[in-house]
Scaffold this motif. Structure first.
Motif, PDB file in Angstrom:
ATOM      1  N   UNK A 175       0.839  -1.208   0.000  1.00 44.91           N
ATOM      2  CA  UNK A 175       0.000   0.000   0.000  1.00 44.91           C
ATOM      3  C   UNK A 175       0.869   1.252   0.000  1.00 44.91           C
ATOM      4  N   UNK A 176       0.413   2.340  -0.632  1.00 47.03           N
ATOM      5  CA  UNK A 176       1.156   3.598  -0.594  1.00 47.03           C
ATOM      6  C   UNK A 176       0.990   4.278   0.760  1.00 47.03           C
ATOM      7  N   UNK A 177       2.096   4.675   1.381  1.00 45.79           N
ATOM      8  CA  UNK A 177       2.046   5.245   2.739  1.00 45.79           C
ATOM      9  C   UNK A 177       1.212   6.519   2.787  1.00 45.79           C
ATOM     10  N   UNK A 178       1.410   7.401   1.817  1.00 46.55           N
ATOM     11  CA  UNK A 178       0.780   8.721   1.885  1.00 46.55           C
ATOM     12  C   UNK A 178      -0.743   8.632   1.827  1.00 46.55           C
ATOM     13  N   UNK A 179      -1.253   7.641   1.101  1.00 47.74           N
ATOM     14  CA  UNK A 179      -2.706   7.536   0.956  1.00 47.74           C
ATOM     15  C   UNK A 179      -3.404   7.053   2.218  1.00 47.74           C
ATOM     16  N   UNK A 180      -2.640   6.636   3.196  1.00 51.70           N
ATOM     17  CA  UNK A 180      -3.237   6.139   4.432  1.00 51.70           C
ATOM     18  C   UNK A 180      -3.439   7.225   5.472  1.00 51.70           C
ATOM     19  N   UNK A 181      -2.743   8.358   5.345  1.00 50.52           N
ATOM     20  CA  UNK A 181      -2.605   9.246   6.502  1.00 50.52           C
ATOM     21  C   UNK A 181      -3.299  10.590   6.334  1.00 50.52           C
ATOM     22  N   UNK A 182      -3.538  11.198   7.471  1.00 51.14           N
ATOM     23  CA  UNK A 182      -4.047  12.553   7.564  1.00 51.14           C
ATOM     24  C   UNK A 182      -3.124  13.500   6.812  1.00 51.14           C
ATOM     25  N   UNK A 183      -3.696  14.329   5.947  1.00 55.04           N
ATOM     26  CA  UNK A 183      -2.879  15.256   5.165  1.00 55.04           C
ATOM     27  C   UNK A 183      -2.397  14.649   3.868  1.00 55.04           C
ATOM     28  N   UNK A 184      -2.609  13.335   3.702  1.00 50.23           N
ATOM     29  CA  UNK A 184      -2.247  12.653   2.467  1.00 50.23           C
ATOM     30  C   UNK A 184      -3.501  12.272   1.717  1.00 50.23           C
ATOM     31  N   UNK A 185      -3.678  10.956   1.506  1.00 51.29           N
ATOM     32  CA  UNK A 185      -4.837  10.500   0.751  1.00 51.29           C
ATOM     33  C   UNK A 185      -6.030  10.127   1.590  1.00 51.29           C
ATOM     34  N   UNK A 186      -5.922  10.207   2.902  1.00 54.29           N
ATOM     35  CA  UNK A 186      -7.071   9.888   3.755  1.00 54.29           C
ATOM     36  C   UNK A 186      -8.218  10.834   3.430  1.00 54.29           C
ATOM     37  N   UNK A 187      -9.449  10.328   3.423  1.00 56.82           N
ATOM     38  CA  UNK A 187     -10.588  11.178   3.041  1.00 56.82           C
ATOM     39  C   UNK A 187     -10.797  12.340   3.999  1.00 56.82           C
ATOM     40  N   UNK A 188     -11.317  13.420   3.443  1.00 61.22           N
ATOM     41  CA  UNK A 188     -11.644  14.605   4.246  1.00 61.22           C
ATOM     42  C   UNK A 188     -13.080  14.999   3.916  1.00 61.22           C
ATOM     43  N   UNK A 189     -13.899  15.153   4.945  1.00 63.89           N
ATOM     44  CA  UNK A 189     -15.314  15.431   4.731  1.00 63.89           C
ATOM     45  C   UNK A 189     -15.734  16.769   5.339  1.00 63.89           C
ATOM     46  N   UNK A 190     -16.629  17.441   4.630  1.00 66.85           N
ATOM     47  CA  UNK A 190     -17.312  18.622   5.160  1.00 66.85           C
ATOM     48  C   UNK A 190     -18.703  18.157   5.571  1.00 66.85           C
ATOM     49  N   UNK A 191     -18.892  17.927   6.839  1.00 72.54           N
ATOM     50  CA  UNK A 191     -20.153  17.372   7.320  1.00 72.54           C
ATOM     51  C   UNK A 191     -21.223  18.453   7.461  1.00 72.54           C
ATOM     52  N   UNK A 192     -22.462  18.025   7.247  1.00 69.10           N
ATOM     53  CA  UNK A 192     -23.610  18.912   7.441  1.00 69.10           C
ATOM     54  C   UNK A 192     -23.769  19.211   8.928  1.00 69.10           C
ATOM     55  N   UNK A 193     -24.131  20.441   9.240  1.00 65.52           N
ATOM     56  CA  UNK A 193     -24.441  20.741  10.635  1.00 65.52           C
ATOM     57  C   UNK A 193     -25.672  21.627  10.734  1.00 65.52           C
ATOM     58  N   UNK A 194     -26.394  21.477  11.826  1.00 65.87           N
ATOM     59  CA  UNK A 194     -27.673  22.159  12.008  1.00 65.87           C
ATOM     60  C   UNK A 194     -27.886  22.487  13.477  1.00 65.87           C
ATOM     61  N   UNK A 195     -28.304  23.697  13.738  1.00 62.36           N
ATOM     62  CA  UNK A 195     -28.564  24.117  15.120  1.00 62.36           C
ATOM     63  C   UNK A 195     -29.678  23.273  15.720  1.00 62.36           C
ATOM     64  N   UNK A 196     -29.429  22.652  16.876  1.00 59.64           N
ATOM     65  CA  UNK A 196     -30.479  21.829  17.504  1.00 59.64           C
ATOM     66  C   UNK A 196     -31.596  22.699  18.069  1.00 59.64           C
ATOM     67  N   UNK A 197     -32.777  22.142  18.133  1.00 56.57           N
ATOM     68  CA  UNK A 197     -33.952  22.894  18.592  1.00 56.57           C
ATOM     69  C   UNK A 197     -33.779  23.401  20.016  1.00 56.57           C
ATOM     70  N   UNK A 198     -33.073  22.633  20.847  1.00 56.82           N
ATOM     71  CA  UNK A 198     -32.962  23.017  22.259  1.00 56.82           C
ATOM     72  C   UNK A 198     -32.221  24.337  22.458  1.00 56.82           C
ATOM     73  N   UNK A 199     -31.356  24.703  21.507  1.00 57.95           N
ATOM     74  CA  UNK A 199     -30.497  25.880  21.694  1.00 57.95           C
ATOM     75  C   UNK A 199     -31.329  27.146  21.909  1.00 57.95           C
TER      76      UNK A 199
END
Length: 743
Positions: A365-389
């Protein structure tokens, strides 16, 4: 390559915690279908615990620069800060939540072992530990079992390893009934310029595994830490590691010796994801590769499979890269300490990791594709203010009747017996706090841990802080308050805050309302760290602190802060010193009881916003306190936090048995005056001879202060009424936790 018969499918990938699109991406990277060993490698390295794939986009927004920074934030085993005088301090905090939920003793013990390895792989000798612990309802049998197991695990490992535990925090709330939080902090000292790095380079250099043998304990621990706790989690008990503090002590000495010898190119602790994590991260950082023979790895069990060897999180192990030609020198050092030191591979220039077992290539396996800052996936997750706030924001203090003066003794007694307020003496007494002869708080308590740096006049000042109830009420403001309280504790001890590490404990990041809490907390941390000029040196993200039955824990971004005390004589303590001294509140009383322990537990009002907080005011108050300490104008300083002013006064009264006689402010409600938890306030005592200079100093800075009364007698007197005797209050305060745990 090992047999391609019955290659794993996307269903196998999903069982290993990978998403279907991640399985597709792995095939693109390899140009073929992965075998089971390779798929296992990607599953742990792309788990949230290792890759930070759901958090890194926000972590990158945190301030990381300072003239004191000696290592890039998040790129080494621990943060490293310049103390001046040729000395550096390595420090870090990490979680061991999921293991501790299943097996509290070993889960907590191995958390202590892991965080200390992060320190000494930097070349620093650990000198102090802290911990931040969260548990559920103390009346539950399970909670009592967890508390006793976690505390004993921390104590047994830390005491045997020989590093003092000098402070910490313990909080109880129903939200932690299923998921306790166990966050461990360690700090160590080195000479600037002698630090080691977690890196691999130089074709032909030897790759060695050192320390303990590799067993089947902890296999899949990183993946286990990246999923919710469920009723079936107990089936994953093998994912919990087993520790040996005596082996760790040997590994500490051997590691520091080999770093000092200068034959090490790079060194990394084998924590989460074991051998695969260390080989991939070190190789990617150095832009090299490795050929590894898994047959040469010392194992505890016979016939271990390749994926078991690669993913095992057996404790007390390191991966080191040794300069070619100095292999015998390295082995001699580890032989001296009676530790394994086996060459399992060599460094290549391929940027790939090739793993063999019994002559068969089992993974490529290629080392760089395994790690943070390399090929590891990066996601922009959805976020929403909870009703309780917004519901919490609707709280009106006038909807709660003010406490009558006659009820003050009852409310105060309730808080003295509450496990969140009462002394954590029962916990602290199980930890060795004096080994190493460096703890400067042994007979002189301060708001933060103060630990002498031997061979220097300096002390490090360290603390861990977070009120998760505040963060739940308002993630951005609550996390900013956690940073501010950490800084305030350091300042009240006489130190100057210089940097932080963090342990970010949240629920499932795929739940938009949970991710909204995470994003808010990062924003609050950013603005507060910028205000206090305390960069983030690194830390740990722990998601999935959530169960199907109970939901997520309160968002708990624990802040570990480092400060410096340059002169021993400037150390400040929290205890009242002499009868007749004047008692002042530095800061301003406000009509606020939001999110206080009083409102939440005594009045049983759960929905309210975060307490009153103003960041510029906080900065000014801390500047004023530091000036008072340096000018020798105060006798004691103790920040107002959990429980409010009356609890703070009591904690200052207990050490020397000196009571107080104080009066409330006109226009301030009794509950807000004595039990509100508005921020940016400090209780100080002042010698009458220095009253004028004290008041002039604060007035010159525009800081408000109020003389509440005097240090007097052995009772706690408020507006002429004895709220409690010191004897009664201290009797409750120092025994309540033990009583609750043993009833």
């Amino acid at each position: 390559m090992e047999s391609n018969e019955s290659l794993p499918t996307v269903e196998t990938a999903k069982k290993l915690g990978l998403l279907p699109e991640e399985y597709d991406r792995i095939q693109e990277i390899l140009g073929r279908k992965p075998n089971f060993t390779e798929l296992s490698i990607f599953s742990v390295m792309w788990s949230e615990h290792c890759s930070y794939k759901n958090s890194i986009v926000w972590l990158k927004t945190l301030p990381k620069d300072s003239p004191r920074m000696l290592a890039k934030a998040g790129e080494e085993n621990a943060g490293l800060v310049d103390l001046g005088g040729g000395l550096g301090c390595a420090f870090k905090i990490e979680s061991h939540n999921h293991p501790s939920a299943l097996e509290p003793y070993q889960g907590a013990a191995t958390g202590v072992g892991g965080i200390n390895r992060d320190i000494f792989t930097m070349g620093a000798r650990p000198i102090a530990q802290l911990n931040s612990l969260r548990f559920g309802n103390i009346d539950l049998a399970k909670t009592k079992w967890l508390v006793k197991g976690v505390v004993k695990g921390i104590g047994d490992y830390g005491n045997a390893f020989g590093i003092p535990t000098v402070g910490g925090e313990v909080q109880f709330d129903d939200c932690y009934n299923v998921n306790p939080l166990v966050n461990a902090f360690s700090a160590g000292i080195l000479k600037v310029g002698t630090q080691a790095s977690a890196i691999s380079y130089g074709v032909g250099n030897g790759v060695f595994i050192v320390g303990s043998a590799t067993g089947k304990d902890g296999i899949g621990g990183a993946s286990f830490a990246s999923e919710d706790i469920t009723a079936k989690s107990s089936e994953k008990l093998p994912a919990v590691q087993v520790g040996d503090p005596f082996q760790e002590k040997l590994l500490l000495e051997a590691s520091l010796e080999i770093i000092e010898a200068g034959c090490v190119i790079g060194i990394q602790d084998m924590g989460a994801a074991g051998i695969i994590c260390s080989t991939s991260e070190m190789s990617a950082k150095g832009e090299h590769g490795m050929i590894i023979d898994l047959s040469k790895v010392p194992t505890r069990q016979a016939n271990m499979k390749p994926f078991e060897i690669l993913l095992s999180e057996s404790q007390e192990r390191m991966l080191i890269v040794v300069e070619k030609g100095r292999e015998a020198e390295a082995k001699k050092i580890f032989d001296k300490w009676d530790l394994n030191c086996e060459q399992i591979g060599t460094v290549t220039d391929t940027k790939r990791l090739e793993f063999y077992q019994d002559g068969v290539l089992v993974a490529d396996v290629p080392a760089d594709d395994l790690v943070l800052g390399g090929g590891a996936p990066v996601y922009h997750r959805e976020y929403k203010e909870p009703a309780y706030f917004q519901e919490f924001k609707k709280f009106d203090i006038n909807s709660v009747q003010d406490i009558p003066v006659a009820e003050l003794p009852k409310a105060f007694d309730f808080l003295m017996n509450h496990p969140n307020i009462a002394s954590k003496k029962w916990v602290a007494e199980q930890y060795d706090s004096s080994i190493g002869r460096a703890n400067r708080n042994t007979n002189a308590p301060s708001d933060a841990g103060v630990v002498k740096v031997h061979g220097s006049d300096k002390s490090i000042v360290i603390t861990v802080d977070c009120n998760s109830r505040y963060v739940n009420a308002d993630p951005e403001e609550g996390c900013a308050m956690a940073v501010a309280e950490a800084a305030r504790n350091i300042v009240c001890s006489g130190g100057l805050p210089v940097a932080i590490t963090n342990c970010l404990n949240f629920g499932n990041p795929y739940v938009p309302e949970v991710y909204w809490q995470f994003v808010g907390a990062i924003k609050g941390m950013k603005k507060a760290c910028e205000a206090f000029e305390t960069p983030v040196t690194g830390g740990n993200v722990s998601f999935y602190n959530q169960s199907s039955d109970e939901g997520p824990v309160f968002p708990t971004p624990t802040i570990g802060m480092l400060g410096i005390l340059e002169k021993p004589e400037n150390k400040m303590t929290l205890d009242f010193k002499a009868e007749g001294d004047l008692v002042y509140l530095v800061g301003e009383s406000v009509n606020d009881i939001a999110s206080s322990e009083f409102l939440y537990s005594y009045r049983k009002v759960k929905a309210s916003p975060a307490p009153h907080f103003d960041l510029p005011t906080e900065q000014l108050v801390q500047k004023g306190i530091l000036g008072l300490i340096e000018g020798k104008l105060i006798q004691s300083a103790h920040d107002v936090s959990d429980g409010g002013v009356l609890v703070t006064l009591a904690e200052s009264a207990f050490p020397r048995g000196l009571g107080f006689d104080v009066k409330s402010d006109a226009g301030i409600r009794q509950d807000a005056m004595w039990f509100g938890e508005a921020q940016s306030r400090v209780i100080v005592s002042v010698s009458p001879a220095k009253q004028a200079a004290f008041e002039a100093h604060l007035a010159g800075l525009g800081i408000k202060s109020t003389q509440l009364g005097t240090v007097k007698g052995t009772d706690m007197v408020v507006d002429g009424q004895v709220v409690s005797s010191l004897a009664k209050a201290s009797g409750s305060y120092f025994t309540a936790l033990e009583t609750a745990l043993t009833k």
